[in-house]
Design a protein around this motif. Structure first.
Motif, short mmCIF file in Angstrom:
data_model
loop_
_atom_site.label_atom_id
_atom_site.label_comp_id
_atom_site.label_asym_id
_atom_site.label_seq_id
_atom_site.Cartn_x
_atom_site.Cartn_y
_atom_site.Cartn_z
N PRO A 403 50.10 36.71 30.20
CA PRO A 403 49.44 37.47 29.41
C PRO A 403 49.21 38.72 29.99
O PRO A 403 47.70 39.10 31.11
N GLY A 404 49.34 40.54 29.94
CA GLY A 404 49.53 41.91 30.58
C GLY A 404 49.03 42.12 32.29
O GLY A 404 48.35 42.77 32.58
N ALA A 405 50.72 40.74 32.45
CA ALA A 405 50.77 41.20 34.08
C ALA A 405 49.50 40.78 34.70
O ALA A 405 49.81 41.18 35.59
N ASP A 406 48.38 40.50 34.39
CA ASP A 406 47.22 39.90 35.40
C ASP A 406 46.81 38.81 34.67
O ASP A 406 46.52 38.50 33.91
N ASP A 407 46.96 37.75 35.84
CA ASP A 407 46.17 36.95 36.08
C ASP A 407 45.12 36.05 36.06
O ASP A 407 44.53 36.68 37.23
N VAL A 408 44.41 36.47 35.48
CA VAL A 408 42.08 36.07 35.31
C VAL A 408 42.30 35.14 35.73
O VAL A 408 40.74 34.72 36.15
N MET A 409 42.80 33.63 35.92
CA MET A 409 42.56 32.41 36.53
C MET A 409 42.69 32.96 37.74
O MET A 409 41.83 32.91 38.80
N LEU A 410 43.73 33.16 38.18
CA LEU A 410 44.19 33.04 39.97
C LEU A 410 43.88 34.54 41.05
O LEU A 410 43.89 34.49 41.60
N GLY A 411 43.57 35.33 40.20
CA GLY A 411 43.25 36.27 39.93
C GLY A 411 44.24 38.07 41.13
O GLY A 411 43.76 37.67 41.94
N TYR A 412 45.28 37.86 40.40
CA TYR A 412 46.03 38.86 40.94
C TYR A 412 47.13 39.12 40.08
O TYR A 412 47.11 38.55 38.63
N GLN A 413 47.93 39.69 40.28
CA GLN A 413 48.96 40.89 39.87
C GLN A 413 50.69 40.62 38.88
O GLN A 413 50.89 40.19 40.70
N SER A 414 50.95 40.09 38.75
CA SER A 414 52.49 39.36 37.97
C SER A 414 53.38 40.26 37.16
O SER A 414 52.66 41.78 37.15
N LEU A 415 54.07 39.55 36.11
CA LEU A 415 54.45 40.81 35.72
C LEU A 415 54.15 40.61 34.17
O LEU A 415 53.65 38.68 33.46
N SER A 416 54.01 40.74 33.18
CA SER A 416 53.78 40.73 31.37
C SER A 416 55.19 40.39 30.60
O SER A 416 56.24 40.41 30.87
N PHE A 417 54.75 39.47 29.63
CA PHE A 417 55.54 39.13 28.30
C PHE A 417 56.26 41.10 28.47
O PHE A 417 58.08 40.55 28.64
#
Length: 468
Positions: A403-417
């Protein structure tokens, strides 16, 4: 141990054995500098690449980078080498293999993938070091590797996605909200996969049941996975938990895998346990592996023959040899996740992502990429846009979306839907065929596989939305 030499601009550079030569030939990255094996200058790097191009491929079968006697990954690579598949290219050098791959990719040659059993990861890493980004993309795009469980991954003209609904406290309402968000955006055909906060069997089992309930209730042709340790998953299978895929992080040396708490025997046990359930409908590939450049160095298990550091790209390619031994459904590099100590900035992350996809596909894996970076790296979302676009051109099997390219659990930035929709649009790509058909039957995609706006209140998924 052979001494390799090349003279450049009047200076003769010497490289002591394949370990040293491969490390010095690697494109610049912070992990190799941290390990003390990187080239000292661009001139030395160029000389190493020239020297590497002249190395016969057969040399990688006689000079082990990590000792055969003390490393089961080396034994797996050399004992499992297919001499018949290697025979057509046995006369080539590393430079000759580059030319051979590019010539066959230009055709393109549908038999290019047949080389995989005859290639060792060291050969593949070596040829990648003397290729430009466009070379890596061209060869990767020409390779087709497929796998299947409830959906088929890696078919030409498709791009699958892992829907990653992580939550900081494994709250089922938060997980359900992320699932709804991703499914409505057409994501999840590779896997609905959670990184759990807790590795306790009870917590993992609860998440498995949540994912399986959503999948079964809405008859979604995909697979689920909670990315816990393989031994936890084996235990849960024995207890009757609804396990689809068996996950494990793997690396390129026995020592690094030991740091992950696994060896080849445990992975074999996990594969057998997963297959014993017979939960697949269109295939029986049950393993899911994640890798990443720098993992061996981070555990101090990166030393090779003579105690010399092995470069991180070569060790990453060796991890793919571990993965391919178990016919996985999914393999992805978490390319920028380990941090700037190993890949410092956007340029290094982009290069590593293309290298990893190239090496994985050439070794016969259904390869994907977590297009990502940590917040303390010299990278941003523009770099991820660049890498994603290049990976679309190169034919990645899948990417990871949060969600939103922001993994709030792992604390890193990825891709969004939304990024996945962009990637499919520019590449004229579709979801996995089984999943695309499901999207159409739900009124969530048109006949061309394009995701449509959906009235959640009128959709069968409204029950899932209510759970959030």
């Amino acid at each position: 141990m052979a001494i390799h030499r090349h003279t450049l601009a009047g200076v003769t550079h010497e490289f002591h054995g394949l370990v040293d030569l491969l490390a010095k030939a690697s494109p610049r990255r912070s992990g190799d500098e941290l390990a003390g094996c990187a080239a000292a200058s661009d001139s030395e790097r160029a000389a190493a690449q020239w020297a590497l191009a002249d190395v016969p491929l057969a040399a990688f079968l006689t000079e082990a980078l990590v000792p055969y006697e003390s490393d089961e990954v080396t034994r797996l690579i050399l004992d499992g080498h297919d001499a018949a598949a290697f025979a057509p290219i046995a006369h080539l050098t590393v430079g000759g293999l580059r030319d051979h791959l590019l010539e066959r990719a230009a055709a393109p040659d549908p038999g290019l993938g047949a080389l995989a059993p005859g290639l060792t990861p060291e050969m593949v890493a070596a040829v990648g070091k003397i290729m430009r980004n466009q070379d890596l993309i061209a060869v990767s795009r020409a390779l087709t590797v497929t796998s299947s469980f409830r959906s088929t991954i890696g078919l030409p003209g498709t791009l699958a996605t892992r829907l990653q609904p992580n939550h900081p406290v494994d709250d089922p309402r938060g997980v359900a909200a992320a699932l709804l968000d991703g499914l409505l955006m057409g994501c999840g055909d590779a896997v609905l996969g959670i990184n759990p906060v807790s590795d306790s069997p009870h917590a993992v089992a609860d998440l498995l049941r949540l994912l399986d309930d959503v999948r079964a209730r809405f008859e979604i042709p995909t697979q689920t996975c909670v990315l816990t340790h393989v031994t936890t998953t084996i235990d849960l299978i024995e207890r009757g938990a609804p396990v689809d895929l068996v996950f494990q992080s793997v690396a390129g040396t026995e020592g690094a895998n030991r740091a992950f708490g696994v060896d080849l025997a445990v992975l074999r046990e996990g594969n057998e346990a997963g297959r014993s359930l017979g939960r697949g409908t269109v295939g029986e590939n049950v393993m899911y592996f994640e890798t990443g450049q720098g993992s061996a160095l981070s555990s101090g298990a990166h030393l090779g023959t003579g105690g010399r550091p092995v470069d991180q790209q070569t060790l990453e390619a060796r991890a793919y040899a571990v993965a391919r031994a178990f016919d996985p459904l999914l393999v992805n590099t978490v390319v920028g996740f380990i941090g700037p100590e190993y890949l410092y900035d956007g340029k290094q992350i982009v290069r590593a992502g293309l290298e990893d996809l190239f090496c994985g596909k050439l070794l016969g894996l259904p390869m994907g990429v977590d297009v990502c970076y940590t917040n303390h790296a010299e990278a941003d979302q523009d770099d991820m846009d660049t890498l994603l676009t290049l990976l679309v051109a190169a034919g990645t099997a899948f990417v990871i979306t949060v969600p939103g390219a922001d993994d709030v659990m792992l604390g890193y930035q990825s891709l969004s839907f939304h990024d996945a929709l962009y990637a499919r649009s520019i590449g004229n790509l579709r979801p996995a065929p089984e999943f695309e058909e499901w999207l159409r039957t739900q009124g969530m995609a048109d006949a061309d596989g394009r995701v449509l706006p959906v009235d959640v209140g009128a959709s069968p998924l409204r029950v899932l939305g209510g759970a959030s």
